[in-house]
Scaffold this motif. Sequence first.
Motif, PDB file in Angstrom:
ATOM      1  N   ASN A   1       0.401  -1.357   0.519  1.00  0.00           N
ATOM      2  CA  ASN A   1      -0.154  -0.602  -0.196  1.00  0.00           C
ATOM      3  C   ASN A   1       0.497   1.297   0.211  1.00  0.00           C
ATOM      4  OD1 ASN A   1      -2.685  -1.373   0.309  1.00  0.00           O
ATOM      5  ND2 ASN A   1      -2.292  -1.734   1.920  1.00  0.00           N
ATOM      6  N   SER A   2       2.460   1.141  -0.408  1.00  0.00           N
ATOM      7  CA  SER A   2       2.880   1.647  -0.341  1.00  0.00           C
ATOM      8  C   SER A   2       4.055   2.549  -2.006  1.00  0.00           C
ATOM      9  CB  SER A   2       3.986   2.589   0.595  1.00  0.00           C
ATOM     10  OG  SER A   2       4.889   3.157   0.500  1.00  0.00           O
ATOM     11  N   ALA A   3       3.925   3.195  -2.642  1.00  0.00           N
ATOM     12  CA  ALA A   3       4.290   3.844  -3.637  1.00  0.00           C
ATOM     13  C   ALA A   3       6.014   3.679  -3.771  1.00  0.00           C
ATOM     14  CB  ALA A   3       4.135   4.702  -4.442  1.00  0.00           C
ATOM     15  N   SER A   4       6.439   2.101  -4.435  1.00  0.00           N
ATOM     16  CA  SER A   4       7.721   2.593  -4.860  1.00  0.00           C
ATOM     17  C   SER A   4       8.620   3.951  -5.573  1.00  0.00           C
ATOM     18  CB  SER A   4       8.746   1.158  -5.401  1.00  0.00           C
ATOM     19  OG  SER A   4       8.081   0.007  -4.594  1.00  0.00           O
ATOM     20  N   PHE A   5       9.681   4.361  -5.193  1.00  0.00           N
ATOM     21  CA  PHE A   5       9.774   5.162  -6.478  1.00  0.00           C
ATOM     22  C   PHE A   5      11.209   4.789  -5.412  1.00  0.00           C
ATOM     23  CE2 PHE A   5       8.812   7.787  -1.910  1.00  0.00           C
ATOM     24  CZ  PHE A   5      10.145   7.681  -1.364  1.00  0.00           C
ATOM     25  N   GLY A   6      12.301   6.025  -6.158  1.00  0.00           N
ATOM     26  CA  GLY A   6      13.829   5.789  -6.499  1.00  0.00           C
ATOM     27  C   GLY A   6      14.412   7.136  -5.836  1.00  0.00           C
ATOM     28  N   ILE A   7      14.219   8.253  -6.183  1.00  0.00           N
ATOM     29  CA  ILE A   7      14.474   9.266  -4.779  1.00  0.00           C
ATOM     30  C   ILE A   7      13.576   9.748  -5.268  1.00  0.00           C
ATOM     31  CG2 ILE A   7      16.402  11.073  -5.254  1.00  0.00           C
ATOM     32  CD1 ILE A   7      17.927  10.051  -6.902  1.00  0.00           C
ATOM     33  N   GLY A   8      12.946  10.513  -3.977  1.00  0.00           N
ATOM     34  CA  GLY A   8      11.707  11.042  -3.941  1.00  0.00           C
ATOM     35  C   GLY A   8      12.334  12.349  -2.133  1.00  0.00           C
ATOM     36  N   LEU A   9      11.119  12.973  -1.809  1.00  0.00           N
ATOM     37  CA  LEU A   9      10.546  13.628  -0.776  1.00  0.00           C
ATOM     38  C   LEU A   9       9.346  13.283  -0.462  1.00  0.00           C
ATOM     39  CD1 LEU A   9      11.530  16.592   0.756  1.00  0.00           C
ATOM     40  CD2 LEU A   9       9.648  17.307  -0.687  1.00  0.00           C
ATOM     41  N   GLU A  10      10.223  13.548   0.584  1.00  0.00           N
ATOM     42  CA  GLU A  10       8.996  12.238   1.758  1.00  0.00           C
ATOM     43  C   GLU A  10       7.108  13.175   1.404  1.00  0.00           C
ATOM     44  OE1 GLU A  10       7.154  13.447   5.085  1.00  0.00           O
ATOM     45  OE2 GLU A  10       6.752  10.417   4.331  1.00  0.00           O
ATOM     46  N   PRO A  11       5.993  13.389   1.940  1.00  0.00           N
ATOM     47  CA  PRO A  11       5.233  14.160   1.302  1.00  0.00           C
ATOM     48  C   PRO A  11       4.804  15.138   2.180  1.00  0.00           C
ATOM     49  CG  PRO A  11       4.527  11.691   1.084  1.00  0.00           C
ATOM     50  CD  PRO A  11       6.121  12.067   1.331  1.00  0.00           C
ATOM     51  N   ASN A  12       4.996  14.914   3.084  1.00  0.00           N
ATOM     52  CA  ASN A  12       4.468  15.357   4.412  1.00  0.00           C
ATOM     53  C   ASN A  12       5.634  16.798   4.997  1.00  0.00           C
ATOM     54  OD1 ASN A  12       1.718  14.322   4.750  1.00  0.00           O
ATOM     55  ND2 ASN A  12       3.100  12.257   5.771  1.00  0.00           N
ATOM     56  N   SER A  13       6.916  16.364   5.145  1.00  0.00           N
ATOM     57  CA  SER A  13       7.551  17.876   4.845  1.00  0.00           C
ATOM     58  C   SER A  13       7.664  19.049   4.375  1.00  0.00           C
ATOM     59  CB  SER A  13       8.856  17.518   3.712  1.00  0.00           C
ATOM     60  OG  SER A  13       9.393  15.772   3.346  1.00  0.00           O
ATOM     61  N   ASP A  14       7.201  19.086   6.333  1.00  0.00           N
ATOM     62  CA  ASP A  14       7.050  20.326   5.997  1.00  0.00           C
ATOM     63  C   ASP A  14       7.696  21.872   6.324  1.00  0.00           C
ATOM     64  OD1 ASP A  14       8.565  20.491   9.141  1.00  0.00           O
ATOM     65  OD2 ASP A  14       6.583  20.434   9.909  1.00  0.00           O
ATOM     66  N   ALA A  15       9.458  21.635   5.907  1.00  0.00           N
ATOM     67  CA  ALA A  15      10.785  22.873   5.923  1.00  0.00           C
ATOM     68  C   ALA A  15      11.002  23.205   4.499  1.00  0.00           C
ATOM     69  CB  ALA A  15      11.617  22.657   7.056  1.00  0.00           C
ATOM     70  N   PRO A  16      11.263  23.966   4.690  1.00  0.00           N
ATOM     71  CA  PRO A  16      11.469  24.248   2.727  1.00  0.00           C
ATOM     72  C   PRO A  16      12.870  24.003   2.153  1.00  0.00           C
ATOM     73  CG  PRO A  16      10.965  26.747   4.457  1.00  0.00           C
ATOM     74  CD  PRO A  16      11.001  25.274   5.183  1.00  0.00           C
ATOM     75  N   ILE A  17      13.479  24.074   1.422  1.00  0.00           N
ATOM     76  CA  ILE A  17      14.637  22.752   1.086  1.00  0.00           C
ATOM     77  C   ILE A  17      15.527  24.196  -0.104  1.00  0.00           C
ATOM     78  CG2 ILE A  17      16.314  21.501  -1.263  1.00  0.00           C
ATOM     79  CD1 ILE A  17      13.225  19.320   0.054  1.00  0.00           C
ATOM     80  N   LYS A  18      17.397  24.221  -0.086  1.00  0.00           N
ATOM     81  CA  LYS A  18      17.000  25.021  -0.714  1.00  0.00           C
ATOM     82  C   LYS A  18      19.102  24.111  -1.396  1.00  0.00           C
ATOM     83  CE  LYS A  18      19.500  29.247   0.006  1.00  0.00           C
ATOM     84  NZ  LYS A  18      19.989  30.984   0.659  1.00  0.00           N
ATOM     85  N   ASN A  19      19.249  24.845  -2.300  1.00  0.00           N
ATOM     86  CA  ASN A  19      20.031  23.799  -3.405  1.00  0.00           C
ATOM     87  C   ASN A  19      20.569  22.844  -2.952  1.00  0.00           C
ATOM     88  OD1 ASN A  19      20.950  27.081  -4.002  1.00  0.00           O
ATOM     89  ND2 ASN A  19      21.948  26.638  -1.872  1.00  0.00           N
TER      90      ASN A  19
END
Length: 558
Positions: free
Chosen positions: A377-395
Amino acid sequence: MKVAMKFQILKLLRSLKILATPCLVFLTFSCQTGLNTSQKIQNVKIVQNRQEMPNTVIQLSQQPSEPKKVVSVKDFGAVGDGIQDDTSAIQKAIDDVHKAGGGVVNFPSGIYKVTIKPNTAHAITIRPQLILQGNSNKKSVIKLASEQGNYSSILAGEKPDSDLSNFAMYDLAIDGNSSNNPVNSESDFNPEKLIMRHAVRIYIGKNINIERCRFTNLNSRNVITVNGNTAPFQVSVSDVLIKNNIFELISGGNVDYDHSTIYTHGKRIQIRNNYFSSKDGAGTKGARTAIETHGDEHTVKENEITGFTNGIYVTGYASSSNNLLITDNVIKNAHTGIKIWSYFSDGNTTNPAISNATVANNKISLNIDGWRDLWGNSASFGIGLEPNSDAPIKNLSILNNEISFTNFSGNGREIDNLASGIRMWRYAFPNINNENIRIEGNKITQSLASGIYISMLINKGEISQNNIVNPGQSNGNFHPAYKAGIIIDGVWKDVNLNSNLLEDNQTINTMKEGIISSVICKNICKVSGNKLQVNSNKNLQIFRQTSQQANNNFQISN
């Protein structure tokens, strides 16, 4: 990721002041240690759809001073026959060296049986200024006795707040004897009481080396933990090298539980050229993650990982996770390859949780059917962001990775609509800013859904020169638009989508469209030089925008 790892030790350590101690073995980091990865990346040039990476590896040199004392555990009565309990003899050897101000404890070839001490919940108390030296990781083995119950660690400091600076171990094996020390339920672990079944536990210390060791038959929350999370914006572990080790027969059994073979929270940490394998391969219970990092200046390089749910977690679950390099790793038989977590935590409420991070030149192979029973019940992926992440990403740069979906019988599921090669999706917080995001030169083969799926706000970015081959393999019950080569959504400013090659070389094509965009562009967004090649002679649209509002400020030339 283990939120519980912040347990009650934080209160215990909050007022701690680490005293500098003379180094027996210390690591010298070159000026590259504090490099700003995004700055180094600026001069990368793309050649034939690949990128030349700058030399961003932290350079270490070992400069040991003359050890004050060298002893053998056999001098203190250890037998090493796998029958006699050698715990006391090993401890006497370590304590003798410690009283002399530091030194080396040698383990001649043998199997050294150890037992957990009830008063400490660990077997062997390790000390600062100490080297544990084996003959080889096949010949010198510390083996946990049978039926030891639930314990904290096999090797640990005297107390959780013991400073273990300048601790090292070389050419040793630690055997957890997992078949005779099984995990009966997840409640066997108690983070608040530090009952985690570690092999090596270090909460405080600098200049830590673990090299050429073998860790086998272990059922644990972490095999090695160097977790220096003491207080907001403070870490008590730094300058760590974990290199050329073997982690084998990890986890397994009838119980699934949270686990990271190597768990780090600190700064200037290298995890290099290690080999990880779970007990039962794809589908192994309890083999959640091979490497989990928290904190600044981490290099995770040239590791081989097979049979773990997740290969590598790169987390922003720290006061700061800045200057990160994840490169040249091989991840096989995984459910997901590399997962990025970006959360506000540990006193950080405004700054990007992930900054100046590069994920490059990794080879990731996902075993779809192998994990269906455990993670269906969880989709596979190669590289990815945890979808509930709540903080910015820079660079953040995701460069030159190879991702393939394998061992798929064709029995698709509805959740497969999110099974993309690269998936940068903010589900819970879609309006969090992401600045300078680069996804370039990656090759993605046989993804169950789209090759690349991006749904988030981006302020300046480049999604270019990626090669998507035969996406949309799943026959799950979801909309065919999810089988496009690339899907993009969100509010973008100054983002380029250029020179991507989308291929379907099958007789019956599974790719349904080239690029689907629901992006609202706030400034100039260029879409140019993208190519679509379909061998079935079916006409597919190379670029489609889903709303009139999305047309604003796009410059399209494909």
